[in-house]
Design a protein around this motif. Structure first.
Motif, PDB file in Angstrom:
ATOM      1  N   UNK A   1      44.856   7.192   7.641  1.00  0.00           N
ATOM      2  CA  UNK A   1      43.467   7.660   7.611  1.00  0.00           C
ATOM      3  C   UNK A   1      42.919   7.828   6.201  1.00  0.00           C
ATOM      4  N   UNK A   2      43.764   8.246   5.277  1.00  0.00           N
ATOM      5  CA  UNK A   2      43.320   8.392   3.892  1.00  0.00           C
ATOM      6  C   UNK A   2      43.355   7.082   3.137  1.00  0.00           C
TER       7      UNK A   2
ATOM      8  N   UNK B   1      49.667  10.598  12.138  1.00  0.00           N
ATOM      9  CA  UNK B   1      49.247  10.264  10.773  1.00  0.00           C
ATOM     10  C   UNK B   1      47.725  10.370  10.734  1.00  0.00           C
ATOM     11  N   UNK B   2      47.242  11.622  10.804  1.00  0.00           N
ATOM     12  CA  UNK B   2      45.806  11.861  10.926  1.00  0.00           C
ATOM     13  C   UNK B   2      45.255  12.551   9.692  1.00  0.00           C
ATOM     14  N   UNK B   3      43.994  12.315   9.445  1.00  0.00           N
ATOM     15  CA  UNK B   3      43.364  12.822   8.238  1.00  0.00           C
ATOM     16  C   UNK B   3      43.057  14.306   8.364  1.00  0.00           C
TER      17      UNK B   3
ATOM     18  N   UNK C   1      49.150  21.009   6.887  1.00  0.00           N
ATOM     19  CA  UNK C   1      50.122  20.070   7.458  1.00  0.00           C
ATOM     20  C   UNK C   1      49.924  19.878   8.955  1.00  0.00           C
ATOM     21  N   UNK C   2      48.881  20.460   9.519  1.00  0.00           N
ATOM     22  CA  UNK C   2      48.631  20.280  10.940  1.00  0.00           C
ATOM     23  C   UNK C   2      47.732  19.077  11.160  1.00  0.00           C
ATOM     24  N   UNK C   3      47.989  18.345  12.220  1.00  0.00           N
ATOM     25  CA  UNK C   3      47.192  17.168  12.544  1.00  0.00           C
ATOM     26  C   UNK C   3      45.849  17.584  13.124  1.00  0.00           C
TER      27      UNK C   3
ATOM     28  N   UNK D   1      52.307  18.331  13.961  1.00  0.00           N
ATOM     29  CA  UNK D   1      52.524  18.383  12.519  1.00  0.00           C
ATOM     30  C   UNK D   1      52.120  17.043  11.927  1.00  0.00           C
ATOM     31  N   UNK D   2      51.291  17.098  10.911  1.00  0.00           N
ATOM     32  CA  UNK D   2      50.882  15.864  10.254  1.00  0.00           C
ATOM     33  C   UNK D   2      52.093  15.270   9.529  1.00  0.00           C
TER      34      UNK D   2
END
Length: 468
Positions: free
Chosen positions: A89-90, A315-317, A399-401, A445-446
């Motif tokens: 995402x980033x 793997x979220x922003x 660190x949370x999605x 958790x991200x």
């Protein structure tokens, strides 16, 4: 093999650096790219901010591809290569996820190429494309991974060669002599710059290199794609008008993409991935194991495959904005955070699972336990830690999605907790204790990387040595 999964990135990166007067030239190229509509039904995985592009290599023997198999002319097209290009995402990392063509999977019901509905069945993963085309492939992969596919790119044999030739060839290395008449590949040991038939032979040959398996060939394809990325970004392509034009002409003739991958969408992607180079591109094969009923087939290895797909989905922003009217909080290292993880979901073992995920990211998890069931996830710090507790809690929140949970001041009281042996010790005994209460809306958790530490030895990246 589809090295032009990066075609949308390559084409659109150029639009970022050209003048407005040249825009018409690129639009004329864009108008010549064949497109198909993605039609897989309304029930699709959610967006996460990531960009997921399906890459398939078509082995159609029609038209200019007749030389690669006269007996299969008019037999349609099949795919030997299925990759999912996952861009974070980033837009700071890219992962090529390969699905071995010999993998047995559950294929959902979908329309066939002849219009008839194909029933759901257990079959080879590439049969989804062979019998149902690109839309059946997308539907199959989304059902297996719960990852939404945003776009696709398809390339054939002739198109592949044209792209490699336009780049001036790609450097490879083989550890032993190769003599494969079927793949039209004859090479001495060592490094070579391959073009045309040799390049195609390198990514197609199976028995003459490695252990003869499809998994071994996949690693070579991932390495080759990494080298294509290097050549396209570091080889002076963008500054040489002649090479650039040849590359663009070859690329637009080579690919078929989805209707959503318009010129404006390409430009949007290009602007978001500026600076992404070969060093940020990694290749990995979905974890598989032998299929019990047929030694020539494989199946997803569980729970490794399931955990891997979950990493990709997580793997979220996450954007952490400073609180209004307050100065930026001091940076807190994860090892400084003494963390209690409490399960309030009612799901057995959830606290231990989350604790392990956070411990792997460096947090000093000291206790795990249970709390009364609640719908809402919470991050807490004690009133006595009002001065520095928020900074420590924000380190956990980051660190949370998905949506970030706002830390709150309140009681931090272990509820039925058990000691958890922290691998990372907090730096000072007076560091505040942070309590993470996992509610039913738990976002996950991200992930630091979609490739977990247990799969690192299977990665193909810019450091991979193909001579070994």
């Amino acid at each position: 093999m589809t090295p032009l999964g990066w075609i949308s990135v390559a084409l659109t990166s150029l639009l970022v650096v050209v003048t407005l007067g040249a825009y018409g030239y690129y639009r004329s190229l864009d108008s010549g790219i064949p497109r198909e509509k993605i039609e897989v039904g309304p029930s699709r995985p959610p967006e996460t901010g990531a960009l997921n592009v399906l890459l398939v290599g078509s082995d159609s023997r029609d038209g200019n591809n007749q030389r690669y198999g006269a007996t299969t002319i008019n037999a349609g097209e099949r795919t030997d290569t299925i990759m999912l290009l996952h861009i974070s995402p980033n837009r700071d990392k890219a992962t090529m996820i390969s699905f071995p063509r010999d993998t047995m999977v559950q294929i959902p019901s979908c329309p066939g190429k002849n219009g008839a509905v194909l029933p759901g069945r257990l079959d080879l993963i590439n049969s989804a494309f062979n019998e149902g085309g690109i839309n059946c492939t997308i539907k199959t992969l989304e059902s297996l991974t719960n990852i939404k596919i945003n776009h696709f790119a398809k390339v054939d044999f002739t198109g592949f060669k044209g792209i490699v030739d336009a780049l001036g060839g790609i450097e490879i290395c083989v550890p032993q002599a190769v003599n494969d008449p079927l793949a039209k590949l004859v090479l001495s040991p060592g490094k070579h710059v391959v073009k045309g038939e040799q390049a195609l032979g390198y990514v197609r040959t199976r028995k003459s290199l490695g252990d003869g398996s499809d998994l071994s060939r996949i690693k070579r394809q991932q390495f080759f794609l990494n080298q294509v990325m290097k050549k396209a970004t570091d080889g002076g392509l963008l500054t040489d008008p002649v090479k650039l034009n040849a590359f663009l002409q070859a690329a637009t003739k080579a690919v078929t993409v989805d209707q959503g991958l318009t010129l404006d969408r390409m430009l949007e992607i290009a602007e978001s991935v500026q600076g992404l180079t070969q060093n940020e591109l990694s290749g990995i094969t979905v974890p598989v194991e032998d299929y019990p009923k047929d030694k020539n087939r494989v199946q997803f290895s569980e729970p490794a495959a399931r955990n891997f797909f979950e990493n990709v989905r997580n793997d979220t922003e996450v954007t952490v904005a400073p609180s209004p009217g307050k100065s930026a909080a001091p940076k807190v290292e994860r090892g400084q955070v003494r963390l209690q993880v409490l399960n309030a979901t009612g799901e057995s073992g959830k606290a231990l699972q989350v604790a392990q995920e956070l411990a792997e990211q460096g947090f000093a998890v000291t206790q795990v336990g249970d709390a009364p069931t609640t719908d809402t996830t919470a991050i807490r710090y004690a009133k006595k830690d009002a001065a520095n507790g928020p900074a420590y809690a924000e380190t956990v929140a980051a660190r949370l999605s998905k949506e970030k949970k706002t830390p709150t001041e309140g009681k931090v009281r272990p509820l039925k907790t058990q000691p958890y042996e922290a691998k990372t010790a907090a730096k000072a005994p007076d560091d505040p204790i942070i309590q993470l209460v996992i509610g039913k809306d738990w976002p996950g958790v991200r992930v630091e990387s979609v490739i977990s530490s247990s799969l690192k030895d299977k990665v193909v990246d810019s450091k991979t040595n193909p001579c070994k």
